[in-house]
Scaffold this active site. Structure first.
Site, PDB file in Angstrom:
ATOM      1  N   ARG A 101       0.884  -1.181   0.000  1.00  0.00           N
ATOM      2  CA  ARG A 101       0.000   0.000   0.000  1.00  0.00           C
ATOM      3  C   ARG A 101       0.911   1.218   0.000  1.00  0.00           C
ATOM      4  O   ARG A 101       1.586   1.490   1.000  1.00  0.00           O
ATOM      5  CB  ARG A 101      -0.927  -0.002   1.215  1.00  0.00           C
ATOM      6  CG  ARG A 101      -1.645   1.322   1.396  1.00  0.00           C
ATOM      7  CD  ARG A 101      -2.816   1.273   2.326  1.00  0.00           C
ATOM      8  NE  ARG A 101      -3.946   0.591   1.704  1.00  0.00           N
ATOM      9  CZ  ARG A 101      -5.190   0.633   2.157  1.00  0.00           C
ATOM     10  NH1 ARG A 101      -5.474   1.339   3.245  1.00  0.00           N
ATOM     11  NH2 ARG A 101      -6.156  -0.011   1.529  1.00  0.00           N
ATOM     12  N   HIS A 128      -7.057   0.682  -6.823  1.00  0.00           N
ATOM     13  CA  HIS A 128      -7.288  -0.188  -5.668  1.00  0.00           C
ATOM     14  C   HIS A 128      -7.926  -1.485  -6.200  1.00  0.00           C
ATOM     15  O   HIS A 128      -9.101  -1.767  -5.960  1.00  0.00           O
ATOM     16  CB  HIS A 128      -8.207   0.523  -4.667  1.00  0.00           C
ATOM     17  CG  HIS A 128      -8.202  -0.062  -3.293  1.00  0.00           C
ATOM     18  ND1 HIS A 128      -7.420  -1.155  -2.930  1.00  0.00           N
ATOM     19  CD2 HIS A 128      -8.902   0.277  -2.164  1.00  0.00           C
ATOM     20  CE1 HIS A 128      -7.636  -1.437  -1.655  1.00  0.00           C
ATOM     21  NE2 HIS A 128      -8.525  -0.592  -1.170  1.00  0.00           N
ATOM     22  N   GLN A 131      -9.867  -4.037  -3.941  1.00  0.00           N
ATOM     23  CA  GLN A 131     -11.194  -3.582  -3.543  1.00  0.00           C
ATOM     24  C   GLN A 131     -12.213  -3.922  -4.626  1.00  0.00           C
ATOM     25  O   GLN A 131     -13.302  -4.423  -4.347  1.00  0.00           O
ATOM     26  CB  GLN A 131     -11.159  -2.060  -3.304  1.00  0.00           C
ATOM     27  CG  GLN A 131     -12.481  -1.480  -2.870  1.00  0.00           C
ATOM     28  CD  GLN A 131     -12.900  -1.973  -1.494  1.00  0.00           C
ATOM     29  OE1 GLN A 131     -12.143  -1.889  -0.544  1.00  0.00           O
ATOM     30  NE2 GLN A 131     -14.102  -2.504  -1.378  1.00  0.00           N
ATOM     31  N   ASP A 223     -17.492   6.873  -2.094  1.00  0.00           N
ATOM     32  CA  ASP A 223     -16.246   6.793  -1.334  1.00  0.00           C
ATOM     33  C   ASP A 223     -16.015   8.180  -0.740  1.00  0.00           C
ATOM     34  O   ASP A 223     -16.696   9.160  -1.103  1.00  0.00           O
ATOM     35  CB  ASP A 223     -15.103   6.382  -2.279  1.00  0.00           C
ATOM     36  CG  ASP A 223     -13.769   6.161  -1.573  1.00  0.00           C
ATOM     37  OD1 ASP A 223     -13.749   6.074  -0.326  1.00  0.00           O
ATOM     38  OD2 ASP A 223     -12.738   6.074  -2.271  1.00  0.00           O
ATOM     39  N   CYS A 263     -16.430   1.394  -0.070  1.00  0.00           N
ATOM     40  CA  CYS A 263     -15.221   0.605   0.218  1.00  0.00           C
ATOM     41  C   CYS A 263     -14.816   0.711   1.684  1.00  0.00           C
ATOM     42  O   CYS A 263     -14.102  -0.153   2.186  1.00  0.00           O
ATOM     43  CB  CYS A 263     -14.082   1.058  -0.684  1.00  0.00           C
ATOM     44  SG  CYS A 263     -13.741   2.820  -0.598  1.00  0.00           S
ATOM     45  N   ARG A 291     -13.443  -8.745   1.071  1.00  0.00           N
ATOM     46  CA  ARG A 291     -12.008  -8.487   0.844  1.00  0.00           C
ATOM     47  C   ARG A 291     -11.219  -9.743   1.192  1.00  0.00           C
ATOM     48  O   ARG A 291     -10.271 -10.118   0.500  1.00  0.00           O
ATOM     49  CB  ARG A 291     -11.532  -7.302   1.711  1.00  0.00           C
ATOM     50  CG  ARG A 291     -12.089  -5.944   1.317  1.00  0.00           C
ATOM     51  CD  ARG A 291     -11.552  -5.464  -0.022  1.00  0.00           C
ATOM     52  NE  ARG A 291     -10.093  -5.415  -0.053  1.00  0.00           N
ATOM     53  CZ  ARG A 291      -9.339  -4.426   0.435  1.00  0.00           C
ATOM     54  NH1 ARG A 291      -9.922  -3.353   0.954  1.00  0.00           N
ATOM     55  NH2 ARG A 291      -8.012  -4.455   0.363  1.00  0.00           N
TER      56      ARG A 291
HETATM   57  N1   CP Z   1     -11.244  -0.384   1.814  1.00  0.00           N
HETATM   58  C1   CP Z   1      -9.992  -0.426   2.321  1.00  0.00           C
HETATM   59  O1   CP Z   1      -9.002  -0.632   1.610  1.00  0.00           O
HETATM   60  O2   CP Z   1      -9.945  -0.288   3.667  1.00  0.00           O
HETATM   61  P1   CP Z   1      -8.640   0.009   4.517  1.00  0.00           P
HETATM   62  O3   CP Z   1      -8.102   1.327   4.060  1.00  0.00           O
HETATM   63  O4   CP Z   1      -9.083   0.014   5.933  1.00  0.00           O
HETATM   64  O5   CP Z   1      -7.619  -1.079   4.251  1.00  0.00           O
HETATM   65  N1  NVA Z   2     -10.162   6.593  -1.864  1.00  0.00           N
HETATM   66  C1  NVA Z   2      -9.800   6.163  -0.537  1.00  0.00           C
HETATM   67  C2  NVA Z   2      -9.981   4.694  -0.409  1.00  0.00           C
HETATM   68  C3  NVA Z   2      -9.627   4.105   0.930  1.00  0.00           C
HETATM   69  C4  NVA Z   2      -9.800   2.621   0.970  1.00  0.00           C
HETATM   70  C5  NVA Z   2      -8.352   6.571  -0.246  1.00  0.00           C
HETATM   71  O1  NVA Z   2      -7.510   6.424  -1.136  1.00  0.00           O
HETATM   72  O2  NVA Z   2      -8.093   7.042   0.859  1.00  0.00           O
END
Ligand code: CP
Ligand code: NVA
Length: 308
Positions: A101, A128, A131, A223, A263, A291
């Site tokens: 990440r 992502h 997701q 989101d 998400c 997930r």
């Molecule tokens: N949706 C998602 O990726 O959640 P987190 O940021 O908590 O991992």
């Molecule tokens: N769009 C959000 C998604 C988090 C899972 C971010 O990037 O923070």
């Protein structure tokens, strides 16, 4: 070496296979069967941003598949303490798969370039994909199919929306995006986002009007307005996105049996109201649980089938 950095790394048939594996392994898991598909395998997870779902789903998933995982946070000093090349070569010499990440998409691409094991994108500023896998697994479970379903995205055409656009094109779904012009997909970038090969049934609608986007939608998705890394833009974004809140009035304009997806994490009272989050139409917990199941399918495919 096959990686999973964006959904363009895989073909539609491979995506179907990942969803099939996810469903099989989920069914086994619900019957308390634990097949050690990844016995003895180690996953390294690098996090440059916060997480709840991504960490627990990968960690639990590897454990349930007979493998193990390790969490690597800021202590590794990604790109600061040593070069990305050195980190990647050393880490991949010892583990079987890496989940990353990252603050920047280019970091995941660079890590994968030097890695001798598969790399999975666990969220970047641009995508992502894990997701999106869980989201289509959820829609498939609810509606029994994916092709020709209409998914409406309300808000920022962000990293999650990019992955949903790609997966809609691969699976033949209709994807409708309601966003303010500055935060909408630009028509020039769409050609770069999606593969040339698209599946019958795929349609893309771009609009400024949330009511237009949700018309006939099977799923309404939103989101946060301020993604991780965009905190400096919070005040501006809150003003611009205010007309894009998903509330009960908007949900009523979708199909009668439409579901609500997010998400997570959500900013309740901003992009979505409490009554929608907590309504019978809301599938947010089902979606979050998926997930785990979707990534187990992905890991088994990537490690046991894709590299052959
Ligand atoms: N949706 C998602 O990726 O959640 P987190 O940021 O908590 O991992
Ligand atoms: N769009 C959000 C998604 C988090 C899972 C971010 O990037 O923070």
């Amino acid at each position: 070496m096959r990686h999973f950095i964006t959904l363009n790394d895989i073909r539609a048939a491979e995506l179907d296979r990942i969803l099939e594996l996810s469903a099989i392994i989920k069914r086994e898991s619900k019957q308390s069967e634990r097949t050690p598909y990844l016995s003895g395998k180690m996953l390294a997870m690098i996090f440059e941003k916060q997480s709840l779902r991504t960490r627990i789903s990968f960690e639990t998933g590897m454990f349930q598949l007979g493998g193990n995982s390790m969490f690597l946070g800021s202590e590794i000093g990604f790109g600061k303490r040593e070069s990305v090349k050195d980190i990647s070569e050393v880490l991949s010499s010892m583990v079987d798969v890496i989940m990353f990440r990252a603050m920047s998409h280019s970091s995941v691409v660079e890590l994968a370039k030097y890695s001798s094991c598969p790399v999975i994108n666990g969220l970047t500023d641009q995508a992502h994909p894990c997701q999106a896998l869980a989201d289509v697994l959820t829609m498939q479970e609810v509606f029994g199919k994916l092709q020709n379903l209409k998914l409406a995205w309300i808000g920022d055409a962000n990293n999650v929306a990019v992955s949903l656009l790609r997966i809609s094109a691969k699976l033949g779904m209709k994807f409708s995006v309601a966003a303010p012009p500055k935060f909408q997909f630009a028509s020039q970038t769409i050609e770069k986002i999606i593969d040339k090969k698209i599946t019958d049934g795929f349609e893309l609608e771009l609009t400024e009007d949330p009511a237009q986007a949700v018309k006939d939608a099977h799923a309404v998705y939103t989101d946060v307005w301020v993604s991780m890394g965009q905190e400096a833009e919070e005040e501006e974004r809150k003003k611009i996105f205010a007309p894009y809140q998903v509330d009960a009035v908007l949900m009523k304009k979708a199909q009668k049996d439409a579901i609500f997806l997010h998400c997570l994490p959500a900013r309740r009272g901003l992009e979505v109201t409490d009554d929608v989050m907590d309504s019978p139409q809301s599938r947010i917990v089902h979606q979050a649980e998926n997930r785990l199941h979707a990534q187990k399918g992905l890991l088994v495919w990537l490690l046991n089938e894709a590299q052959k």
